[in-house]
Design an enzyme around this catalytic site. Structure first.
Site, PDB file in Angstrom:
ATOM      1  N   LEU A  20       1.004  -1.186   0.212  1.00 24.88           N
ATOM      2  CA  LEU A  20       0.027  -0.095   0.034  1.00 24.88           C
ATOM      3  C   LEU A  20       0.909   1.274   0.034  1.00 24.88           C
ATOM      4  O   LEU A  20       0.359   2.506  -0.029  1.00 24.88           O
ATOM      5  CB  LEU A  20      -0.951  -0.126   1.118  1.00 24.88           C
ATOM      6  CG  LEU A  20      -2.013  -1.326   1.212  1.00 24.88           C
ATOM      7  CD1 LEU A  20      -2.819  -0.909   2.672  1.00 24.88           C
ATOM      8  CD2 LEU A  20      -2.965  -0.901  -0.017  1.00 24.88           C
ATOM      9  N   LYS A  69      16.249  -5.134   4.620  1.00 24.88           N
ATOM     10  CA  LYS A  69      16.301  -4.178   5.616  1.00 24.88           C
ATOM     11  C   LYS A  69      17.785  -3.934   6.488  1.00 24.88           C
ATOM     12  O   LYS A  69      18.115  -3.198   6.741  1.00 24.88           O
ATOM     13  CB  LYS A  69      15.142  -4.208   6.621  1.00 24.88           C
ATOM     14  CG  LYS A  69      13.931  -3.750   6.288  1.00 24.88           C
ATOM     15  CD  LYS A  69      13.021  -3.753   7.305  1.00 24.88           C
ATOM     16  CE  LYS A  69      11.533  -3.420   6.890  1.00 24.88           C
ATOM     17  NZ  LYS A  69      10.376  -3.559   7.721  1.00 24.88           N
TER      18      LYS A  69
HETATM   19  P1  ATR Z   1      11.193  -8.439   8.717  1.00 24.31           P
HETATM   20  O1  ATR Z   1      12.818  -7.623   8.470  1.00 24.31           O
HETATM   21  O2  ATR Z   1      10.039  -7.673   7.997  1.00 24.31           O
HETATM   22  O3  ATR Z   1      11.234  -8.253  10.267  1.00 24.31           O
HETATM   23  P2  ATR Z   1      12.226 -10.799   8.412  1.00 24.31           P
HETATM   24  O4  ATR Z   1      13.912 -10.478   8.544  1.00 24.31           O
HETATM   25  O5  ATR Z   1      12.193 -11.974   7.222  1.00 24.31           O
HETATM   26  O6  ATR Z   1      11.685  -9.876   8.053  1.00 24.31           O
HETATM   27  O7  ATR Z   1      12.042 -11.615   9.765  1.00 24.31           O
HETATM   28  C1  ATR Z   1      10.855 -12.314   9.592  1.00 24.31           C
HETATM   29  C2  ATR Z   1      10.770 -13.217  11.180  1.00 24.31           C
HETATM   30  O8  ATR Z   1       9.619 -13.949  11.161  1.00 24.31           O
HETATM   31  C3  ATR Z   1      12.052 -13.782  11.409  1.00 24.31           C
HETATM   32  O9  ATR Z   1      12.192 -13.863  12.742  1.00 24.31           O
HETATM   33  C4  ATR Z   1      11.720 -15.169  10.825  1.00 24.31           C
HETATM   34  O10 ATR Z   1      12.204 -16.203  11.806  1.00 24.31           O
HETATM   35  P3  ATR Z   1      13.767 -17.097  11.638  1.00 24.31           P
HETATM   36  O11 ATR Z   1      14.440 -15.998  12.266  1.00 24.31           O
HETATM   37  O12 ATR Z   1      13.704 -18.222  12.077  1.00 24.31           O
HETATM   38  O13 ATR Z   1      14.012 -16.777   9.919  1.00 24.31           O
HETATM   39  C5  ATR Z   1      10.251 -15.256  11.232  1.00 24.31           C
HETATM   40  N1  ATR Z   1       9.497 -16.084  10.464  1.00 24.31           N
HETATM   41  C6  ATR Z   1       9.368 -16.233   9.069  1.00 24.31           C
HETATM   42  N2  ATR Z   1       8.467 -17.148   8.612  1.00 24.31           N
HETATM   43  C7  ATR Z   1       8.219 -17.862   9.650  1.00 24.31           C
HETATM   44  C8  ATR Z   1       7.543 -19.117   9.899  1.00 24.31           C
HETATM   45  N3  ATR Z   1       6.844 -19.564   8.813  1.00 24.31           N
HETATM   46  N4  ATR Z   1       7.474 -19.573  11.120  1.00 24.31           N
HETATM   47  C9  ATR Z   1       7.805 -18.784  12.203  1.00 24.31           C
HETATM   48  N5  ATR Z   1       8.594 -17.680  12.254  1.00 24.31           N
HETATM   49  C10 ATR Z   1       8.788 -17.102  10.921  1.00 24.31           C
END
Ligand code: ATR
Length: 282
Positions: A20, A69
């Protein structure tokens, strides 16, 4: 109207078709009569290549989202708060190249305050430990909860957030594998679990949390994740990621245009944008 001298801004990330941000930023530039346009740039390549390209094309500012990021940080000059948080979501073009800022933490503070959520002296759980979770942790530390729990699939990343918090926060910081037998007053989900790719999933089990007062899910698409729908069913305040999205965007807009928008005007923008997007198919 887009003209020869219109400044270009945009969002870099992966899988961002449903964002968005263009609606928010193009609304803001129209409102303030700023000659700029905002679009999305899906990046599948090395983020450095994208940043070099953006610089060459004179793109004045970028928002950065998943999964870049943190990855973008070596290629830009990082401002102080973003350095502490360890994640950048806003790049501003300057004579010396891009400067990276973090405005997500501001988005979460505003989400908490405008929704009249009280976190002071409360026990709060952060779910997830990515870039957004670091911004949430930084924001929460300012609001002085009693305890901060962190739960993440990969424990080392949860420990990294705890390490950040040790420098910012005097209360107790607890890394947990699960929330069984843990009484918590509020939850902030920062994982993508429950978004359109995993609509039937919940990142945390709230049953048995008799003290739970609120849940913020930073997902805004769908508008109500399964987690938030469960909260609605049992009368727990359930807030989605729309306010965080709008307020971080407004803060990016202020940085790009060197302006300060007062709280009243920000709230008018938030309400207008909610109306505009409520009628859209996300
Ligand atoms: P952002 O920068 O938006 O925070 P990110 O760095 O990809 O996005 O972080 C996403 C978070 O969601 C991470 O902590 C990830 O867990 P991991 O540290 O184990 O990678 C968590 N996450 C993503 N998919 C997940 C899933 N299917 N189940 C549980 N945690 C998940």
């Amino acid at each position: 109207m887009i003209k020869g001298d219109t400044s270009v801004y945009g969002l870099v990330g992966n899988n961002i078709k449903g964002s968005l941000s263009p609606i928010i930023h193009n609304y803001l530039s129209d409102y303030y009569c700023i000659n700029s346009v905002y679009t999305t740039f899906n990046v599948d390549t090395d983020i450095k290549v994208a940043i070099d390209g953006a610089k060459a094309l004179n793109i004045q500012g970028l928002n950065v989202t998943m999964p870049y990021k943190e990855d973008v940080m070596p290629f830009v000059e990082v401002e102080k708060t973003a350095k502490i948080i360890g994640a950048v979501n806003t790049l501003k073009f300057t004579d010396n190249g891009y400067v990276g800022h973090n405005t997500d933490w501001y988005g979460i503070i505003k989400t908490i305050t405008i929704n009249n959520i009280d976190v002071e002296n409360k026990d709060i759980l952060i779910v997830g430990a990515g870039g957004s979770a670091f911004a949430v942790a930084y924001a929460l530390a300012k609001l002085k909860p009693r305890k901060i729990y962190i739960q993440n699939r990969t424990k080392e990343k949860a420990v990294a957030i705890a390490n950040l918090l040790h420098n910012l926060f005097e209360g107790e910081i607890i890394v947990v594998n699960n929330t069984k037998n843990t009484q918590i007053h509020g939850i902030i989900n920062t994982t993508p679990v429950g978004n359109n790719d995993s609509i039937d999933m919940m990142p945390v089990n709230i049953h048995g949390m008799s003290q739970l007062q609120f849940v913020i899910d930073i997902i805004y698409n769908p508008r109500k994740t399964k987690l938030l729908l469960e909260c609605d069913k049992i009368g727990i305040k359930a807030i989605n990621g729309f306010d965080m999205l709008v307020y971080q965007a407004i803060r990016s807009f202020e940085i790009w245009n060197d302006i300060v928008i007062n709280d009243m005007e920000k709230s008018i923008h938030r309400n207008k944008l909610l109306n505009i997007t409520n009628t859209m198919c996300l």
